[in-house]
Design an enzyme around this catalytic site. Structure first.
Site, PDB file in Angstrom:
ATOM      1  N   HIS A  88      13.951  49.446 -32.805  1.00  0.00           N
ATOM      2  CA  HIS A  88      13.583  49.978 -34.111  1.00  0.00           C
ATOM      3  C   HIS A  88      14.816  50.657 -34.722  1.00  0.00           C
ATOM      4  O   HIS A  88      14.744  51.302 -35.756  1.00  0.00           O
ATOM      5  CB  HIS A  88      12.435  50.983 -33.906  1.00  0.00           C
TER       6      HIS A  88
ATOM      7  N   LYS B 140      18.404  51.370 -36.540  1.00  0.00           N
ATOM      8  CA  LYS B 140      19.209  50.860 -37.653  1.00  0.00           C
ATOM      9  C   LYS B 140      20.577  51.487 -37.476  1.00  0.00           C
ATOM     10  O   LYS B 140      20.737  52.698 -37.657  1.00  0.00           O
ATOM     11  CB  LYS B 140      18.627  51.274 -39.012  1.00  0.00           C
TER      12      LYS B 140
ATOM     13  N   ASP C 267      34.779  49.732 -38.021  1.00  0.00           N
ATOM     14  CA  ASP C 267      36.112  50.139 -37.554  1.00  0.00           C
ATOM     15  C   ASP C 267      36.082  51.386 -36.674  1.00  0.00           C
ATOM     16  O   ASP C 267      37.070  52.116 -36.587  1.00  0.00           O
ATOM     17  CB  ASP C 267      37.056  50.366 -38.744  1.00  0.00           C
TER      18      ASP C 267
ATOM     19  N   HIS D 268       8.824  56.166 -46.361  1.00  0.00           N
ATOM     20  CA  HIS D 268       9.305  55.573 -45.103  1.00  0.00           C
ATOM     21  C   HIS D 268      10.319  56.481 -44.407  1.00  0.00           C
ATOM     22  O   HIS D 268      10.853  56.146 -43.364  1.00  0.00           O
ATOM     23  CB  HIS D 268       9.920  54.190 -45.392  1.00  0.00           C
TER      24      HIS D 268
ATOM     25  N   LYS E 250      12.156  59.310 -42.204  1.00  0.00           N
ATOM     26  CA  LYS E 250      11.884  59.943 -40.924  1.00  0.00           C
ATOM     27  C   LYS E 250      12.864  61.105 -40.782  1.00  0.00           C
ATOM     28  O   LYS E 250      13.987  60.926 -40.310  1.00  0.00           O
ATOM     29  CB  LYS E 250      12.071  58.948 -39.779  1.00  0.00           C
TER      30      LYS E 250
ATOM     31  N   ASP F 182      14.701  75.224 -39.304  1.00  0.00           N
ATOM     32  CA  ASP F 182      15.720  76.227 -39.604  1.00  0.00           C
ATOM     33  C   ASP F 182      16.923  75.529 -40.249  1.00  0.00           C
ATOM     34  O   ASP F 182      16.778  74.940 -41.298  1.00  0.00           O
ATOM     35  CB  ASP F 182      16.091  77.023 -38.350  1.00  0.00           C
TER      36      ASP F 182
END
Length: 352
Positions: A130, A132, A137, A310, A312, A317
């Site tokens: 899941h 991404k 470089d 979508h 997350k 704090d």
């Protein structure tokens, strides 16, 4: 003071989640729209001079996905080393024909847990990558909630583009993303890499937030099991001033529920931003079954009705966490996930 609090959190995390949580640094940009993320990613890819690593759960063969693929083919022809991992289920739409130009130019593309429809079982929806991840470089990296799909960008989806949060990092924290990528590369049948030479060059990117301490924390069913769950739990139980959580899938287990409830009862302002229905209405219905107990404890719940939420993100704090993991068991225990933990007041107030 806050510095000491952070130091103890860092130590706690390293104990809980192992060497995944090495503290490094990066200059950071928060990318709050698909249009912004894809523009930044495409720009970094076009300027790649030595190595491109990309890993995505969903890579659609649509206009967004095709444009990135074409840049990869062009860079590979120019002699840049290109390695791509796509999830066998999430990216099943992008087949060998789609990848042919990249492979013809010398790039490598691997499928993570390829799905063979002739032996399909429902459990094959588990153990997906899941993640991404983009690393260019060795010193520019991207991670966050956005896959490569037109849904995510105003350019193609207009005002109904999904609402999501992504990061661009430039600095040594990117090594953490590369390390996660290479673990998955090996798992997907690639060779272990020679040791990475991290360039000492300062990135030409002028980021919004300079010199941010960052940890990259990954988890999966193979190792670091529940590392991200432990991270979320330990950060929330230590909350003093605020908890702000954004997630499309809110199906908390008992420890996470208790962490939120106890924080609210201790007087910490706890705010959850969740989708009103999301892309999977039954998930929203499941999420709502947790509301009464949370509301009774003083947790505030905000529902975004449109566009599809979508993002997350977790802010506790001055600790800002942006990544790929939802607040549910699939993310905590069944998928391969990655998050970036940033210890920085400026990033935190921007995310807030």
């Amino acid at each position: 003071g806050p510095a000491a609090e952070h130091a103890s959190t860092v130590a706690l995390l390293e104990n809980a989640v192992g060497d995944a949580a090495v503290l490094r640094w990066a200059d950071v940009d928060l990318l709050l729209s698909g249009k912004e993320k894809y523009a930044a990613l495409e720009d970094a890819l076009r300027h790649a001079s030595s190595k491109i690593l990309l890993e995505y759960y969903i890579w659609e063969p649509d206009r967004t996905g095709t444009r990135v693929r074409d840049i990869l083919a062009e860079r590979a022809r120019a002699g840049v080393q290109v390695k791509v991992i796509v999830d066998g289920l999430g990216s099943s739409g992008a087949g060998s024909k789609f990848w042919a130009p990249v492979r013809a130019a010398g790039g490598e593309v691997r499928h993570f847990n390829g799905v063979n429809w002739s032996n399909w079982r429902p459990t094959m929806t588990n153990f997906r990558t899941h993640r991404k991840i983009a690393v260019i470089d060795g010193h520019i990296g991207f991670t966050g909630g956005m896959n490569l799909t037109e849904h995510h960008t105003e350019e193609f989806a207009g005002p109904s583009a999904w609402r999501d949060t992504h990061l661009r990092l430039s600095g040594t924290a990117v090594e953490g993303l590369a390390a996660v990528f290479y673990e998955d590369w090996q798992y997907a049948g690639g060779d272990a890499p020679a040791l990475m030479q991290t360039p000492t060059v300062k990135s030409p990117i002028k980021a919004d937030f300079q010199d941010v301490p960052v940890q990259i924390v990954s988890s999966g069913p193979d190792e670091n099991v529940s590392a991200i769950h432990k991270l979320f739990f330990s950060v929330m139980t230590g909350a003093r001033r605020r908890i702000q959580l954004t997630t499309p899938y809110f199906v908390p287990d008992e420890p996470i529920m208790q962490a939120l409830i106890v924080a609210a009862m201790r007087g910490v302002p706890v705010d959850l931003l969740l989708p009103a229905s999301g892309d999977q209405p039954f998930v929203a219905a499941a999420a709502r079954s947790y509301y009464p107990e949370l509301l009774a404890a003083g947790v505030r719940i905000h529902e975004l009705s449109s566009p599809v939420l979508h993002s997350k993100t977790l802010l506790v704090d001055d600790i800002a966490i942006v990544g790929t993991a939802n607040m549910d068991n699939r993310s905590f225990r069944l998928n391969f996930e990655v998050v970036a933990v940033m210890y920085d007041q400026r990033v935190a107030s921007y995310l807030a």
